[in-house]
Every structure is written in structure tokens, then in C-alpha cells.
Design an enzyme around this catalytic site. Sequence first.
Site, PDB file in Angstrom:
ATOM      1  CG  HIS A   1      -1.553  -1.246   1.433  1.00 25.83           C
ATOM      2  ND1 HIS A   1      -1.027  -2.170   2.323  1.00 25.83           N
ATOM      3  CD2 HIS A   1      -2.800  -1.912   1.012  1.00 25.83           C
ATOM      4  CE1 HIS A   1      -1.865  -3.260   2.213  1.00 25.83           C
ATOM      5  NE2 HIS A   1      -2.788  -3.364   1.381  1.00 25.83           N
TER       6      HIS A   1
HETATM    7  S1  FES Z   1       1.828  -0.480   3.047  1.00 24.63           S
HETATM    8 FE1  FES Z   1       0.330  -1.985   3.747  1.00 24.63          FE
HETATM    9  S2  FES Z   1       1.506  -3.692   4.200  1.00 24.63           S
HETATM   10 FE2  FES Z   1       2.885  -2.301   3.936  1.00 24.63          FE
END
Ligand code: FES
Lengths: 473, 191
Positions: free
Chosen positions: B156
Site C-alpha cells: 500500500h
Molecule cells: S503498506 Fe500496507 S502492508 Fe505495507
Amino acid sequence: MSHEITYTPSNAFTRWLDERLPIMGLAHHMLEYPTPRNLNYWWTFGGILTFCLLTQIVTGIILVMHYTPHVDLAFNSVEHIMRDVNYGWLIRYVHANGASMFFLAVYIHMFRGLYYGSYKAPREVLWILGVIIYLLMMAAAFMGYVLPWGQMSFWGATVITNLFGAIPLVGDAIREWLWGGFAVGNPTLQRFFSLHYLIPFIILGVVVLHIWALHVPGNNNPLGISVKDEQDTVSFHPYMTVKDALGLTVFLLLFAYFVFYNPNVLGHADNYIEADPLQTPPHIVPEWYLLPFYAILRAITFDIGPIDSKLGGVIAMFGSIAILFVLPWLDTSKVRSARFRPLFRQFFFLFVVVCLGLGWAGGQSPDRTIFTSSEVIGTYESAGEADAAIAEAVSQTDATADMFKKHDVIEDGVYGVEVERVDYAFDVASLSLVLTILYFAYFLILLPLLGLIEKTKPLPESISKAVLAEKDA
Amino acid sequence: MAHIDTDEPTRRDFLYVATGAFAAVGGAAAIWPLIDQMNPDASALALASIEVDLSSIEVGQSITVQWRGKPVFVRRRTAAEVEEAKSVPVETLPDPIARNDNLSGDVPATDANRAAEGKEEWLVMVGICTHLGCVPKGQKVGDAKGDFGGWFCPCHGSHYDTAGRIRKGPAPQNLEVPVYSFLSDDRIKIG
Ligand code: FES
Ligand code: HEM
């Protein structure tokens, strides 16, 4: 409209049985059960869903005969099913695609309910039981996807179980309790296997309650008005059994297309790589049917007061399902069917678009930009000069360093580095946020308000009158 | 049951409540084993510590080892990486707390509080993104290291700096520094 059981046993054996267990009476009730005569094909999905559940149970029990729930053996046992077991490929493809078809059917079934107002009085309990089935389906499918122990199995399980870590104070303890260790591992696989076997049978039990709760008030129908007398209904058998059979046949054509011609298109190629706890795949995505919720989870990228962004995302995600439980009391309109609610009808279709949009966003990388407002500040001969230009711009304006992007360009055969200042970027995360707000607004603002301000169209006097009028026209 | 009209609780009322309460406590006690069996068992707890040989790691290199089923990053940082990590004011960090299990209390996330004590080139961290548990990239040559030259979580989009501190993206905390100690100059024990 409650339907009395009018069965009278016709011979000595059925009379004997009926006095001890009135099961023939129940079967008789199922067949004679009066259904509104105007039900359309959107009403065939109940039967289709029952078929899907039974298919998953039958194929699942067979898979268990060949599958081994252990981190060292699970992946290979699924490959063994695919290559060695007689028709193993067929049974596994039916089970894996069957999950997708199950969700396709349940989504159509739920949107049908939203459109025709089937969640309103007197069917609130029926609706709530449906939402419970949907939740259990998600749990079953999530745990099932972990069983083949591929990369997506492992990392999907990791991301989802980590959601519970967002819960304040007890989050870490809950996570270790779910894992049975300090990360997803063999204990996790074995308990998921046990629960994956169990949950479909719980679903079966709730389906029985769901149908019971259906048979007390009777079916809703496309007009949304209540059944008044016998003129409005036809008997379930043969009218609905035949209609359901045709609906199911068409549905099976699509099912067969996936199983025989495109069995892996709904899955993810990374799941044919065995799970590796040290290597995250570049892009983790859940199965398509969970994507809208994944988008909502990732939409919250900022802290809201004491709630950090991670917990905020988890609350929004669970909230988006929880809100379905109170839907019957959020919609203030007495009129059920969208046919007589011109404004609601338009917003309903917008809502469908919002849900599809969330599904799309859930499958994209969150920082993929959709559109940007940016300006090229210049092209330089080397990366060093470009960096100097960026440093200068940062010191002279209020732009920050992370607003600048460098691209290699070749103009008239000469290499250069173009520097771009991105003033505003609308990315997938921002789109998800907008769609999440719209999703909640539909339930929390629109439905309560519409019922108060909307001018609905006049309702027909009865189902039979409306059906006959339509025939004459 | 005969019914006597009185405001006073009777002996029978008391026995009812006492029996009910006893059954409730007994029921809860009987359910506990059914819940607790899911917690990490003795064999999982037994894997509590490992030893790692550092002699083959050159400056600028990293290795990943597995400890309790989790990846642990061991990085021998370059002088430039250490300098860069030191130059960041702690107040500007999204998570100003060190998250170092070797130090007690919420000490600030300075580079000294993140790196090995007295051996600032060594950084030992659990390689699990504090967002939702992916393994960040940045251990291998050619991996994306993110905007701050440390690690980048592709799931993410969380960016960690050269001290493993979260700088940008959804992760709420700095990468966890596990309990570890140097047994000799080129050997550590994690856990
Ligand atoms: S940014 Fe969501 S798990 Fe690493
Ligand atoms: C609600 C009903 C069910 C749903 C939605 C469901 C869903 C799934 C899914 C999505 C998978 C992963 C398929 C893959 O990608 O390989 C799976 C695998 C599996 N399921 Fe189910 N399932 C259901 C019922 C059952 C039942 C009742 C059983 C056992 C009695 C079962 C046994 C298995 C087994 C052994 C696997 C692993 C083999 C494989 O991956 O194909 N399932 N399930």
C-alpha cells in the site's frame, strides 16, 4: 400472508408418518406455497444460490478426500488433485469458480432486494438473515482461498489477519490467537481448514431460517405491493420450479464457460507459486468479490482524531457491511419498489456504479494516478542539473521536494531530464475515498431523506389488476 | 411454586442467584481451554531465539533471516546512510517513538536509539510492514528502496528511511527492532 399447511395424507403409510413426523406436510407446503404471479427472472437467484451452496459442499467434500492441510504438503496436494486424481481438475475448477459464481449470484440477489425494497417491513428479519449468510460466505471464501497455500493465499491471509492488529490494546493478542504463532503458519492453515469445512454447514442452517422467514410474510414482488388474495398468486410448483430451472440453466452456461474455457481468469497467477513467508508478491489483491471492501479499507489514509488511519480503514470496511443490518430502518419510504420511486431509482443506479467503481479501485495500486495537475518546469542535460533545479525551486517557492518528478526524455536525438512539478494528483486512493463517502451517504443521508421528500407514483390496486392491465396494453 | 408477597428477597431467591452465578462461572471456566488452545503452543514458543553470523556481510549489504516465522532484516549501513538517518529532526517523523524492544519506555526515534548500541552501522529489524504485514522491498540490490532510500512496502506504498522509520504512506509505526544482542563482533542472537 402466512400460508397454512393443508396437506392430508392419502394412504396408510403417509398417515402413519404424518402423525409421527409431519415431513410430508412440509414438502407439500414447499410445492404448493403461493408466490406472487408477477415474479421476474431476478427472483430466480434464490434457487441459483441454493444450487451454488450445494455444489460447493459436494465438490468440497470430494476435495478433502485428496487434500492435505499442512504447510509442507498443501500446495503439492492441490497440484496432485489437478494432475493425478481422476477428474480432480474438474472438481477443483468447479469449486474454485463455484465460489465466484456464488458471489456473482449473491450480489445480483442483494441488489435485487435493494431495488425492489425487499428489506422493508415485514421482511426485516429475512434481510438480516441474508446479510449474515453473506458475511459467512466471505469468511468461508477467504479461508478457502488460503488452503492451496500459494503466494496469494499466504499474503492475503497475512494482510487480513493483520487488520485485527489495528484494534487498540488487544489487537496484538488477537492476532497471535488467530495465527497460533507469531506469523501466518501451519497452525493458521489447519484451523482455517477446519473452519472452512464447518462454515458452509452453518450457512446451510441459516439458509433454512432465511427460507422460513421468507415463508411467513411471503415473497416481495416487482411491484412491491402486498399480495391481497388468491388472484395475485400462483403455486410454487410448477410455475416457479420451471422458471427457476430456466434461470439456473442460463446461469450454468456462464458457469461452464469459466470452468471449461477460462478456469483461471478469475484467479491470480501468483497463487500457482508456493507460499514464501520471506517474499511478498509485488501486488497483493484479494479475489474479485472482496475488492470493493479492500478499496474502502485503503481509502482512509489519514488519522481521524484519536483513530489512526489503519484503524479508521478497518472501521470503515466493517462499517460498510454492518450498515446493511440497519438498512430496513434507514429507508424511510413506505413504498417498496423502485418502479414507483423515480428519484430513488436513479440514485439506485448511481449506487451500483459506486460499488462497481470501488471494485475497480480495489484492484488497482493505490498510488496509481488517475489525473494530475502539473507543470513542466524545464528540461536539463543531466540528472544532477535537474536535482539542482529542484533544490532551487524548493528554496525559492513553497513547493516541497516530493512534489517533483523526473523523467528521461529524448528530444531531437538529445538526451535530457525533464522536471515536472505535480501540484495536485488524483490517485486511486483519493477515488476510493470519494466512492467510500458516496457509499455511506447513500445509506445514511440519501435513503432517510428521500423517503421524506420524494413524490412517489400511484401504486396499482393489486398485483392481478396490474398484471392484467399490462397484458391489455 | 407457592408465591409469597414480600419485598424481602427470600432464601430461595438467594439460592437461585447463587446457583446461576456458580453455573455461569463454571461455564466460562469450561470454555477457556477451547479458546486458549488457539494461542501459540509450546512448540511455537520454543523457537524463541536464533543466532546469526554477520562475518560475510560487507558494508552496504543486507541479509534476511527467519525468526519465529517472520523475516528479520540485518543491514550493515554505509556512512552516508547513517548520516542521512541522523540528519532528520525526530519531531518531524510520523512516528517519533523508537520501537526498539531493547530499550525500555517510549524513547525518541533517533538513529542512535534504532541502531545497534555502540555499533551504529548495524540495523536489525523485523521485516514486516507495520501497516498490514507485507515484507518491504529494499533488501536486495535493485529493489525499490522508496523515497527515503531505506525500504519500500509495495502493498500500500509505505516508505521507510535508512533507520527503518516510517516517513510516508499508511504504515502507523517504525519497523520493530527485536530483542537481540551481540555475542561477539560478528555474531548476534535474536530473541
Ligand atoms: S503498506 Fe500496507 S502492508 Fe505495507
Ligand atoms: C460456502 C461454500 C464454500 C465456498 C464459498 C468455498 C470457497 C473456496 C475457495 C475460494 C477455495 C480456493 C480455491 C482455489 O483457488 O484453489 C476453496 C478451496 C477448498 N475448499 Fe471450499 N468453499 C466452500 C465450501 C467447502 C466445503 C463444504 C468444503 C469441505 C467439505 C470445502 C473444501 C475445500 C478444500 C479442501 C479446498 C482446497 C482445495 C483447493 O484449493 O481447491 N469447501 N474453497
